[in-house]
Scaffold this active site. Structure first.
Site, short mmCIF file in Angstrom:
data_model
loop_
_atom_site.label_atom_id
_atom_site.label_comp_id
_atom_site.label_asym_id
_atom_site.label_seq_id
_atom_site.Cartn_x
_atom_site.Cartn_y
_atom_site.Cartn_z
N ARG A 198 0.84 -1.19 0.00
CA ARG A 198 0.00 0.00 0.00
C ARG A 198 0.88 1.25 0.00
O ARG A 198 1.96 1.25 0.62
CB ARG A 198 -0.92 0.01 1.22
CG ARG A 198 -1.94 -1.13 1.23
CD ARG A 198 -2.83 -1.07 2.46
NE ARG A 198 -3.81 -2.15 2.46
CZ ARG A 198 -3.62 -3.35 3.02
NH1 ARG A 198 -2.47 -3.62 3.62
NH2 ARG A 198 -4.56 -4.27 2.97
N LYS A 208 -2.82 -1.77 7.77
CA LYS A 208 -4.26 -1.50 7.78
C LYS A 208 -5.00 -2.48 8.68
O LYS A 208 -5.91 -2.10 9.41
CB LYS A 208 -4.81 -1.56 6.36
CG LYS A 208 -6.29 -1.27 6.24
CD LYS A 208 -6.73 -1.31 4.80
CE LYS A 208 -8.22 -0.99 4.66
NZ LYS A 208 -8.67 -1.01 3.25
N HIS A 240 -1.95 3.35 -5.77
CA HIS A 240 -2.62 2.13 -5.30
C HIS A 240 -2.85 1.15 -6.44
O HIS A 240 -3.04 -0.05 -6.22
CB HIS A 240 -3.95 2.49 -4.64
CG HIS A 240 -4.35 1.57 -3.53
ND1 HIS A 240 -4.82 0.30 -3.75
CD2 HIS A 240 -4.33 1.72 -2.19
CE1 HIS A 240 -5.10 -0.29 -2.60
NE2 HIS A 240 -4.80 0.54 -1.64
N ARG A 242 -1.02 -2.30 -6.97
CA ARG A 242 -1.51 -3.52 -6.30
C ARG A 242 -2.49 -4.27 -7.20
O ARG A 242 -2.41 -5.50 -7.33
CB ARG A 242 -2.18 -3.15 -4.97
CG ARG A 242 -1.18 -2.69 -3.93
CD ARG A 242 -1.85 -2.04 -2.72
NE ARG A 242 -2.76 -2.90 -2.00
CZ ARG A 242 -2.40 -3.84 -1.14
NH1 ARG A 242 -1.11 -4.07 -0.91
NH2 ARG A 242 -3.30 -4.57 -0.50
N HIS A 261 -4.12 -8.83 2.46
CA HIS A 261 -5.57 -8.74 2.53
C HIS A 261 -6.08 -9.63 3.64
O HIS A 261 -5.54 -10.72 3.88
CB HIS A 261 -6.21 -9.16 1.21
CG HIS A 261 -6.17 -8.10 0.16
ND1 HIS A 261 -6.35 -8.36 -1.17
CD2 HIS A 261 -5.97 -6.76 0.26
CE1 HIS A 261 -6.26 -7.23 -1.86
NE2 HIS A 261 -6.03 -6.25 -1.01
N TYR A 299 -8.38 -20.30 11.28
CA TYR A 299 -7.56 -21.50 11.17
C TYR A 299 -6.38 -21.34 10.21
O TYR A 299 -5.41 -22.09 10.29
CB TYR A 299 -8.42 -22.69 10.71
CG TYR A 299 -9.37 -23.16 11.79
CD1 TYR A 299 -8.94 -24.04 12.78
CD2 TYR A 299 -10.67 -22.70 11.83
CE1 TYR A 299 -9.80 -24.46 13.78
CE2 TYR A 299 -11.54 -23.11 12.83
CZ TYR A 299 -11.10 -23.99 13.80
OH TYR A 299 -11.96 -24.40 14.80
#
Length: 405
Positions: A242, A269, A332, A335, A358, A368
């Site tokens: 980012r 983030k 951005h 990405r 993400h 998990y």
């Protein structure tokens, strides 16, 4: 130094020596080495008290008498001017602590452990430039929906519909904090549902066509701006972090010998530490940059002060100078460029998403899945950098499916 009538005069005040000089009615001028002070002696409940009426000459003789007469009126009515003054001062302090700005600043300070540094900076900028000018001095409990809407409409009228909605969201967070701390009864932003123009969602501007990606990379190599900004552009294309994470990068986070950039949780983030595997090309760029901005502090310091990182607009401004407008490519967008091409090249979505940092949308799966996919991510990042080199060279680069190894 009083006149025959027991009253001070302008001449008497100017020539008064140190001591107390009566003007009658309990008021006197106290002269010391540091100045001349108006005071009032009075009694309440049999107890003598002293009230400050101001400093001469800021408070004239006429004004001091006016204040004395008002204080004596309060005394005649059974009050205590000193107690009244303390109450007014306390009320003023309380009002100051309950303004939208005071509550907003308090709320923002408590968000730092929860927000990334970049997000915190953006929230602060929004409050300072968009919300405080119209709402800052207002008691937060007195702000109603129409008043809040008027401020948000000013943002909306600039065409910044998404920003207006985000500002409304921030206001709601501040109002709810005020309710929780006993300084407001309700959140007026809740009454504005549907009052703002809807946001039309558009994909982030990004170049994904291989030929155009090659053109972009050649433009970056030919960028005529500063060396650190050219390095930032090149690293952005290779590492696709980012923009805020890149500009806040600090040298102590890097291990160039191990080829690793460890971004602290507070800068992310999603508030989780993130590992960026460095390709050989990125390490070479970083070693060159180290000679200029290392060994400590920000990789990309502000041109004004090394204590702050470069502006959040620097990368986009560099792209504009190269002829890429905001609907074609943004910081951005690198990405999206990487995600699109890597998925088409056959890399596992989990590996790509992990490198993009993400969050897993499926909460059960997220609980998990702790896999870092480090070996596969290392291979992907090097392959991606080599792929970009091929595009930049202008050759025909065929997308291929990765093989774990």
């Amino acid at each position: 130094m009083a006149s025959e009538t027991g009253k001070l005069t302008a001449l008497a005040i100017k020539s008064a020596g140190q001591g107390e000089h009566s003007d009658g009615g309990g008021m006197f001028l106290k002269v010391t080495e540091t100045g001349r002070y108006w005071r009032l002696k009075y009694r309440v409940g049999g107890k003598e008290k002293l009230l400050a009426l101001g400093v001469y000459p800021e408070v004239s003789l006429a004004e001091a008498r006016k204040r004395r007469d008002e204080a004596r009126r309060v005394i005649r009515e059974g009050g205590d001017p000193s107690a009244d003054r303390r109450s007014r001062k306390a009320a003023t302090l309380e009002a100051g602590a309950n303004t939208f700005q005071a509550v907003g600043d308090e709320w923002l300070a408590k968000q730092l452990p929860k927000m990334s540094v970049a997000t915190h900076e953006k929230a602060s900028k929004m409050l300072q430039t968009m919300l405080y000018p119209g709402l800052g001095k207002r008691p937060i409990a007195d702000i109603d929906a129409p008043e809040l809407l008027a401020v948000l409409r000013k943002i909306e009228d600039r065409g910044a519909h998404d920003t207006a909605h985000r500002a409304k969201q921030r206001c709601g967070q501040i109002f709810r904090y005020a309710i929780a701390t006993g300084r407001a009864k309700r959140d007026p932003s809740a009454d504005l549902r549907g009052a703002l123009a809807p946001v039309i969602t558009t994909p982030r501007a990004a170049i994904t066509d291989p030929l155009k990606v090659g053109e972009l990379l050649r433009s970056i190599d030919g960028y005529s701006g500063s060396f650190p900004v050219r390095c930032a552009l090149r690293l952005t294309s290779m590492l696709f972090v980012r923009p805020g994470e890149l500009r806040h990068a600090e040298w102590h986070e890097f291990d160039l010998d191990q080829g690793l950039w460890r971004i602290p949780a507070e800068k992310m983030k999603m508030r989780d530490e993130h590992l960026v595997l460095l390709c050989a090309q990125a390490i070479e760029i970083l070693r060159e940059l180290y000679r200029l901005t290392g060994p400590s502090g920000y990789l990309f310091p502000s041109v004004r002060t090394a204590r702050r990182p470069m502006s959040e607009n620097t990368i986009n401004a560099a792209l504009r100078s190269m002829g890429y407008d905001q609907v074609t490519m943004t910081g951005h967008g690198f990405r999206a460029m990487a995600s699109t091409r890597l998925n088409e090249m056959g890399w596992a979505p989990d590996v790509i998403e992990r490198q993009l940092a993400h969050a897993e949308r499926n909460k059960v799966r997220a609980a998990y899945n702790r896999a870092q996919h480090l070996a596969e991510r290392q291979k992907m990042m090097q392959t991606w950098a080599d792929y970009l080199d091929g595009l930049k060279a202008g050759g025909t680069v065929v997308a291929f499916k990765s093989k774990a190894g």
